[in-house]
Motif scaffolding. Structure first.
Motif, PDB file in Angstrom:
ATOM      1  N   GLN A   1       0.462  -0.769  -0.249  1.00 13.39           N
ATOM      2  CA  GLN A   1       0.092   0.366  -0.450  1.00 13.39           C
ATOM      3  C   GLN A   1       0.535   1.181  -0.155  1.00 13.39           C
ATOM      4  OE1 GLN A   1      -2.107  -0.554   3.628  1.00 13.39           O
ATOM      5  NE2 GLN A   1      -0.872   0.329   4.790  1.00 13.39           N
ATOM      6  N   GLY A   2       2.473   0.900   0.386  1.00 17.92           N
ATOM      7  CA  GLY A   2       3.145   2.294  -0.114  1.00 17.92           C
ATOM      8  C   GLY A   2       4.410   2.064  -0.563  1.00 17.92           C
ATOM      9  N   ALA A   3       5.163   2.737  -0.920  1.00 17.24           N
ATOM     10  CA  ALA A   3       6.705   2.879  -1.397  1.00 17.24           C
ATOM     11  C   ALA A   3       7.438   3.806  -1.116  1.00 17.24           C
ATOM     12  CB  ALA A   3       6.861   1.947  -2.971  1.00 17.24           C
ATOM     13  N   CYS A   4       9.054   3.474  -0.621  1.00 20.20           N
ATOM     14  CA  CYS A   4       9.587   4.480  -0.860  1.00 20.20           C
ATOM     15  C   CYS A   4      10.884   4.163  -1.423  1.00 20.20           C
ATOM     16  CB  CYS A   4      10.865   3.549   1.156  1.00 20.20           C
ATOM     17  SG  CYS A   4      12.028   4.339   1.305  1.00 20.20           S
ATOM     18  N   LYS A   5      11.490   5.493  -1.786  1.00 18.36           N
ATOM     19  CA  LYS A   5      12.939   5.785  -2.442  1.00 18.36           C
ATOM     20  C   LYS A   5      13.719   6.386  -1.097  1.00 18.36           C
ATOM     21  CE  LYS A   5      15.361   8.520  -5.540  1.00 18.36           C
ATOM     22  NZ  LYS A   5      15.620   9.545  -6.152  1.00 18.36           N
ATOM     23  N   LEU A   6      15.085   4.647  -1.296  1.00 12.45           N
ATOM     24  CA  LEU A   6      15.865   5.473  -0.219  1.00 12.45           C
ATOM     25  C   LEU A   6      17.218   5.622  -1.359  1.00 12.45           C
ATOM     26  CD1 LEU A   6      16.988   5.073   2.692  1.00 12.45           C
ATOM     27  CD2 LEU A   6      17.483   3.062   2.348  1.00 12.45           C
ATOM     28  N   THR A   7      17.914   6.878  -0.746  1.00  6.75           N
ATOM     29  CA  THR A   7      18.803   7.283  -1.366  1.00  6.75           C
ATOM     30  C   THR A   7      20.139   7.184   0.014  1.00  6.75           C
ATOM     31  OG1 THR A   7      18.121   8.693  -2.829  1.00  6.75           O
ATOM     32  CG2 THR A   7      20.350   8.828  -2.646  1.00  6.75           C
ATOM     33  N   LEU A   8      21.434   6.931   0.192  1.00  5.49           N
ATOM     34  CA  LEU A   8      22.350   6.199   0.878  1.00  5.49           C
ATOM     35  C   LEU A   8      23.208   6.834   0.504  1.00  5.49           C
ATOM     36  CD1 LEU A   8      22.066   3.298   2.713  1.00  5.49           C
ATOM     37  CD2 LEU A   8      20.707   5.499   3.354  1.00  5.49           C
ATOM     38  N   ASN A   9      24.558   8.034   1.008  1.00  5.51           N
ATOM     39  CA  ASN A   9      25.875   7.561   0.400  1.00  5.51           C
ATOM     40  C   ASN A   9      26.453   7.417   1.902  1.00  5.51           C
ATOM     41  OD1 ASN A   9      27.849   9.130  -0.667  1.00  5.51           O
ATOM     42  ND2 ASN A   9      27.125  11.187  -0.740  1.00  5.51           N
ATOM     43  N   VAL A  10      27.598   6.303   1.912  1.00  4.44           N
ATOM     44  CA  VAL A  10      28.378   5.221   2.030  1.00  4.44           C
ATOM     45  C   VAL A  10      30.065   5.914   2.190  1.00  4.44           C
ATOM     46  CG1 VAL A  10      28.896   2.787   3.099  1.00  4.44           C
ATOM     47  CG2 VAL A  10      26.387   3.619   2.712  1.00  4.44           C
ATOM     48  N   LYS A  11      30.209   5.906   3.186  1.00  8.08           N
ATOM     49  CA  LYS A  11      31.499   6.949   2.918  1.00  8.08           C
ATOM     50  C   LYS A  11      32.915   5.161   4.382  1.00  8.08           C
ATOM     51  CE  LYS A  11      31.246   9.798   0.329  1.00  8.08           C
ATOM     52  NZ  LYS A  11      31.890   9.806  -0.532  1.00  8.08           N
ATOM     53  N   LYS A  12      33.205   4.290   3.638  1.00 10.82           N
ATOM     54  CA  LYS A  12      34.222   3.495   4.408  1.00 10.82           C
ATOM     55  C   LYS A  12      33.141   2.905   5.866  1.00 10.82           C
ATOM     56  CE  LYS A  12      38.106   6.301   4.603  1.00 10.82           C
ATOM     57  NZ  LYS A  12      39.507   7.257   5.058  1.00 10.82           N
TER      58      LYS A  12
END
Length: 230
Positions: free
Chosen positions: A53-64
């Motif tokens: 019934q719902g959706a999520c767009k996730l953006t991650l910036n990972v360093k080390k």
């Protein structure tokens, strides 16, 4: 460490070639990732909850191995917005393994985290071939002017046709139709720009006018329709 009786009775054989992990592309280089701290990159992914019934767009910036930046965008479920607020605090500052095993309240956000984890540990990030990756804050570039998510909301019925409600340009105020009642353009209000102007002291009526634009052959329409009222 406990061994079964069968293994205890086995003789020892030497190991030949020592095969290391296959190198993965990361921020313009090739990395043999052996520990969490070996992982870096910026990537996006989408998750969904069990009832869908719902959706999520996730953006991650990972360093080390550490999540330095997170952008959480949700659609379709009112509770998800509050879950996103909680997740925004819970994800950053953790390793990607911790974030994967953190209760992010909403299943759609949890699923998005799982999908991003898979992408990034296999070197399928957006910055795989970008030297040095992207700076912290790069996720905001997805939002554009006014820092609002790109939203598309369309409603239609067989008997009454389509209604444009929100498109990339913003809130759809009116649609223009031709003699055959076909939509040929629309008038939109860029809410992000309007709110920025209002916060800087521009009167609301003036800000509304400046943030209003048209698309297509809106000015050639023979009739204008409010998609929310008509």
């Amino acid at each position: 460490m406990n061994f079964s009786h069968e293994v205890e009775n086995m003789c020892c054989l030497a190991k030949g070639v020592k095969h290391g992990p296959a190198p993965i592309p990361q921020e313009g280089g090739w990395t043999e990732a052996k520990e969490i701290k070996d992982i870096s990159g910026l990537t996006h992914g989408v998750g969904w909850c069990a009832p869908q019934q719902g959706a999520c767009k996730l953006t991650l910036n990972v360093k080390k191995g550490i999540v330095e930046e997170a952008l959480i965008e949700t659609v379709g479920c009112s509770g998800m917005t509050h879950s996103a607020a909680m997740a925004g605090e819970a994800i950053v500052g953790r390793t990607i393994l911790e974030a994967l095993n953190t209760d992010l309240v909403c299943d759609a956000i949890n699923t998005a985290m799982r999908e991003l984890f898979l992408q990034i540990v296999y070197g399928r990030s957006q910055t795989a071939f970008s030297e040095g990756g992207l700076p912290i804050g790069a996720g905001l570039e997805d939002l554009g002017k006014g820092l609002r998510s790109q939203v598309g909301t369309i409603f239609s019925t067989k008997s009454k046709g389509v209604r444009y409600l929100d498109l990339a340009e913003g809130y759809i105020n009116r649609v223009g139709v031709d003699e055959a009642d076909l939509i040929i353009g629309y008038e939109f209000i860029h809410l992000g720009k309007m709110m920025e102007m209002i916060k800087k002291g521009t009167p609301a009526d003036e800000a509304l006018k400046k943030a209003t634009g048209t698309y297509g052959r809106f000015n050639d329409a023979v009739k204008y329709v409010d998609p929310r009222e008509e």
